[in-house]
Design a protein around this motif. Sequence first.
Motif, PDB file in Angstrom:
ATOM      1  N   LYS A  59     -19.864  13.731 -23.698  1.00 36.57           N
ATOM      2  CA  LYS A  59     -18.437  14.025 -23.711  1.00 36.57           C
ATOM      3  C   LYS A  59     -18.028  14.774 -22.451  1.00 36.57           C
ATOM      4  O   LYS A  59     -18.803  15.535 -21.894  1.00 36.57           O
ATOM      5  CB  LYS A  59     -18.075  14.851 -24.943  1.00 36.57           C
ATOM      6  CG  LYS A  59     -18.322  14.075 -26.250  1.00 36.57           C
ATOM      7  CD  LYS A  59     -17.913  14.848 -27.465  1.00 36.57           C
ATOM      8  CE  LYS A  59     -16.487  15.228 -27.537  1.00 36.57           C
ATOM      9  NZ  LYS A  59     -15.523  14.130 -27.750  1.00 36.57           N
ATOM     10  N   HIS A  60     -16.791  14.538 -22.030  1.00 35.96           N
ATOM     11  CA  HIS A  60     -16.169  15.271 -20.926  1.00 35.96           C
ATOM     12  C   HIS A  60     -16.919  15.112 -19.604  1.00 35.96           C
ATOM     13  O   HIS A  60     -17.075  16.075 -18.853  1.00 35.96           O
ATOM     14  CB  HIS A  60     -16.004  16.752 -21.268  1.00 35.96           C
ATOM     15  CG  HIS A  60     -15.332  16.997 -22.577  1.00 35.96           C
ATOM     16  ND1 HIS A  60     -14.029  16.628 -22.829  1.00 35.96           N
ATOM     17  CD2 HIS A  60     -15.796  17.546 -23.727  1.00 35.96           C
ATOM     18  CE1 HIS A  60     -13.720  16.966 -24.067  1.00 35.96           C
ATOM     19  NE2 HIS A  60     -14.770  17.509 -24.635  1.00 35.96           N
ATOM     20  N   VAL A  61     -17.374  13.914 -19.304  1.00 37.59           N
ATOM     21  CA  VAL A  61     -18.032  13.630 -18.023  1.00 37.59           C
ATOM     22  C   VAL A  61     -16.919  13.485 -16.977  1.00 37.59           C
ATOM     23  O   VAL A  61     -16.122  12.548 -17.050  1.00 37.59           O
ATOM     24  CB  VAL A  61     -18.878  12.343 -18.084  1.00 37.59           C
ATOM     25  CG1 VAL A  61     -19.502  12.043 -16.734  1.00 37.59           C
ATOM     26  CG2 VAL A  61     -19.949  12.466 -19.172  1.00 37.59           C
ATOM     27  N   VAL A  62     -16.867  14.420 -16.031  1.00 36.09           N
ATOM     28  CA  VAL A  62     -15.804  14.360 -15.019  1.00 36.09           C
ATOM     29  C   VAL A  62     -16.050  13.197 -14.067  1.00 36.09           C
ATOM     30  O   VAL A  62     -17.192  12.791 -13.837  1.00 36.09           O
ATOM     31  CB  VAL A  62     -15.674  15.689 -14.246  1.00 36.09           C
ATOM     32  CG1 VAL A  62     -15.151  16.784 -15.157  1.00 36.09           C
ATOM     33  CG2 VAL A  62     -16.966  16.091 -13.592  1.00 36.09           C
ATOM     34  N   GLU A  63     -14.965  12.670 -13.530  1.00 35.88           N
ATOM     35  CA  GLU A  63     -15.039  11.466 -12.715  1.00 35.88           C
ATOM     36  C   GLU A  63     -15.979  11.611 -11.517  1.00 35.88           C
ATOM     37  O   GLU A  63     -16.644  10.655 -11.130  1.00 35.88           O
ATOM     38  CB  GLU A  63     -13.635  11.080 -12.249  1.00 35.88           C
ATOM     39  CG  GLU A  63     -13.588   9.721 -11.607  1.00 35.88           C
ATOM     40  CD  GLU A  63     -12.172   9.231 -11.471  1.00 35.88           C
ATOM     41  OE1 GLU A  63     -11.711   8.508 -12.384  1.00 35.88           O
ATOM     42  OE2 GLU A  63     -11.526   9.582 -10.462  1.00 35.88           O
ATOM     43  N   SER A  64     -16.075  12.789 -10.938  1.00 35.04           N
ATOM     44  CA  SER A  64     -16.947  12.980  -9.774  1.00 35.04           C
ATOM     45  C   SER A  64     -18.427  12.818 -10.118  1.00 35.04           C
ATOM     46  O   SER A  64     -19.247  12.636  -9.217  1.00 35.04           O
ATOM     47  CB  SER A  64     -16.698  14.340  -9.129  1.00 35.04           C
ATOM     48  OG  SER A  64     -16.927  15.387 -10.050  1.00 35.04           O
ATOM     49  N   LEU A  65     -18.785  12.847 -11.410  1.00 36.80           N
ATOM     50  CA  LEU A  65     -20.178  12.633 -11.821  1.00 36.80           C
ATOM     51  C   LEU A  65     -20.478  11.172 -12.143  1.00 36.80           C
ATOM     52  O   LEU A  65     -21.631  10.816 -12.408  1.00 36.80           O
ATOM     53  CB  LEU A  65     -20.524  13.517 -13.021  1.00 36.80           C
ATOM     54  CG  LEU A  65     -20.533  15.020 -12.746  1.00 36.80           C
ATOM     55  CD1 LEU A  65     -20.834  15.793 -14.018  1.00 36.80           C
ATOM     56  CD2 LEU A  65     -21.532  15.373 -11.661  1.00 36.80           C
ATOM     57  N   VAL A  66     -19.448  10.326 -12.139  1.00 37.14           N
ATOM     58  CA  VAL A  66     -19.647   8.890 -12.346  1.00 37.14           C
ATOM     59  C   VAL A  66     -19.918   8.266 -10.981  1.00 37.14           C
ATOM     60  O   VAL A  66     -19.093   8.349 -10.068  1.00 37.14           O
ATOM     61  CB  VAL A  66     -18.427   8.239 -13.024  1.00 37.14           C
ATOM     62  CG1 VAL A  66     -18.667   6.748 -13.219  1.00 37.14           C
ATOM     63  CG2 VAL A  66     -18.138   8.916 -14.368  1.00 37.14           C
ATOM     64  N   LEU A  67     -21.095   7.672 -10.832  1.00 34.14           N
ATOM     65  CA  LEU A  67     -21.530   7.152  -9.540  1.00 34.14           C
ATOM     66  C   LEU A  67     -20.938   5.788  -9.218  1.00 34.14           C
ATOM     67  O   LEU A  67     -20.506   5.541  -8.096  1.00 34.14           O
ATOM     68  CB  LEU A  67     -23.059   7.081  -9.492  1.00 34.14           C
ATOM     69  CG  LEU A  67     -23.766   8.413  -9.763  1.00 34.14           C
ATOM     70  CD1 LEU A  67     -25.264   8.188  -9.835  1.00 34.14           C
ATOM     71  CD2 LEU A  67     -23.410   9.435  -8.697  1.00 34.14           C
ATOM     72  N   ASN A  68     -20.921   4.905 -10.194  1.00 26.30           N
ATOM     73  CA  ASN A  68     -20.399   3.564  -9.958  1.00 26.30           C
ATOM     74  C   ASN A  68     -20.289   2.788 -11.259  1.00 26.30           C
ATOM     75  O   ASN A  68     -20.900   3.128 -12.262  1.00 26.30           O
ATOM     76  CB  ASN A  68     -21.272   2.788  -8.960  1.00 26.30           C
ATOM     77  CG  ASN A  68     -22.674   2.559  -9.481  1.00 26.30           C
ATOM     78  OD1 ASN A  68     -23.415   3.491  -9.789  1.00 26.30           O
ATOM     79  ND2 ASN A  68     -23.072   1.297  -9.560  1.00 26.30           N
ATOM     80  N   LYS A  69     -19.497   1.717 -11.180  1.00 24.98           N
ATOM     81  CA  LYS A  69     -19.381   0.760 -12.286  1.00 24.98           C
ATOM     82  C   LYS A  69     -20.499  -0.243 -12.127  1.00 24.98           C
ATOM     83  O   LYS A  69     -20.811  -0.694 -11.014  1.00 24.98           O
ATOM     84  CB  LYS A  69     -18.017   0.062 -12.214  1.00 24.98           C
ATOM     85  CG  LYS A  69     -17.788  -0.947 -13.296  1.00 24.98           C
ATOM     86  CD  LYS A  69     -16.395  -1.549 -13.167  1.00 24.98           C
ATOM     87  CE  LYS A  69     -16.218  -2.698 -14.134  1.00 24.98           C
ATOM     88  NZ  LYS A  69     -14.884  -3.297 -14.022  1.00 24.98           N
ATOM     89  N   ILE A  70     -21.133  -0.614 -13.224  1.00 25.27           N
ATOM     90  CA  ILE A  70     -22.219  -1.592 -13.218  1.00 25.27           C
ATOM     91  C   ILE A  70     -21.610  -2.991 -13.303  1.00 25.27           C
ATOM     92  O   ILE A  70     -20.807  -3.277 -14.195  1.00 25.27           O
ATOM     93  CB  ILE A  70     -23.188  -1.385 -14.403  1.00 25.27           C
ATOM     94  CG1 ILE A  70     -23.737   0.048 -14.419  1.00 25.27           C
ATOM     95  CG2 ILE A  70     -24.295  -2.419 -14.386  1.00 25.27           C
ATOM     96  CD1 ILE A  70     -24.595   0.421 -13.250  1.00 25.27           C
ATOM     97  N   SER A  71     -21.971  -3.838 -12.375  1.00 23.03           N
ATOM     98  CA  SER A  71     -21.497  -5.225 -12.381  1.00 23.03           C
ATOM     99  C   SER A  71     -22.695  -6.140 -12.545  1.00 23.03           C
ATOM    100  O   SER A  71     -23.714  -5.963 -11.875  1.00 23.03           O
ATOM    101  CB  SER A  71     -20.790  -5.546 -11.060  1.00 23.03           C
ATOM    102  OG  SER A  71     -19.680  -4.719 -10.897  1.00 23.03           O
ATOM    103  N   TYR A  72     -22.571  -7.098 -13.441  1.00 24.53           N
ATOM    104  CA  TYR A  72     -23.657  -8.034 -13.677  1.00 24.53           C
ATOM    105  C   TYR A  72     -23.309  -9.381 -13.109  1.00 24.53           C
ATOM    106  O   TYR A  72     -22.232  -9.786 -12.988  1.00 24.53           O
ATOM    107  CB  TYR A  72     -23.970  -8.161 -15.164  1.00 24.53           C
ATOM    108  CG  TYR A  72     -24.522  -6.873 -15.735  1.00 24.53           C
ATOM    109  CD1 TYR A  72     -25.859  -6.544 -15.545  1.00 24.53           C
ATOM    110  CD2 TYR A  72     -23.716  -5.983 -16.429  1.00 24.53           C
ATOM    111  CE1 TYR A  72     -26.362  -5.357 -16.060  1.00 24.53           C
ATOM    112  CE2 TYR A  72     -24.220  -4.813 -16.945  1.00 24.53           C
ATOM    113  CZ  TYR A  72     -25.539  -4.501 -16.758  1.00 24.53           C
ATOM    114  OH  TYR A  72     -26.049  -3.330 -17.257  1.00 24.53           O
TER     115      TYR A  72
END
Length: 72
Positions: A59-72
């Motif tokens: 919960k509450h993962v701030v956007e700066s900790l999201v590295l990338n979207k996974i694309s398949y």
Amino acid sequence: MNKPKYELYDEVRFVSGGEQHIGTIEIVDRFGTFEQNVEPSYDIMVHNWRGSGQDMFYKHVVESLVLNKISY
């Protein structure tokens, strides 16, 4: 306030506790968290957490900790 980079049900790679995880965004909070309102935050479900076969909800993962979207 910035528009969130990621959307509901995006599969993303993120960092928590010094570890990288891959999970699915279940909730987008464009206004941040109780602790901060500078950047959007996400609630992310990780399946098979650490190979345990169990789900873990972050919960509450701030956007700066999201590295990338996974694309398949």
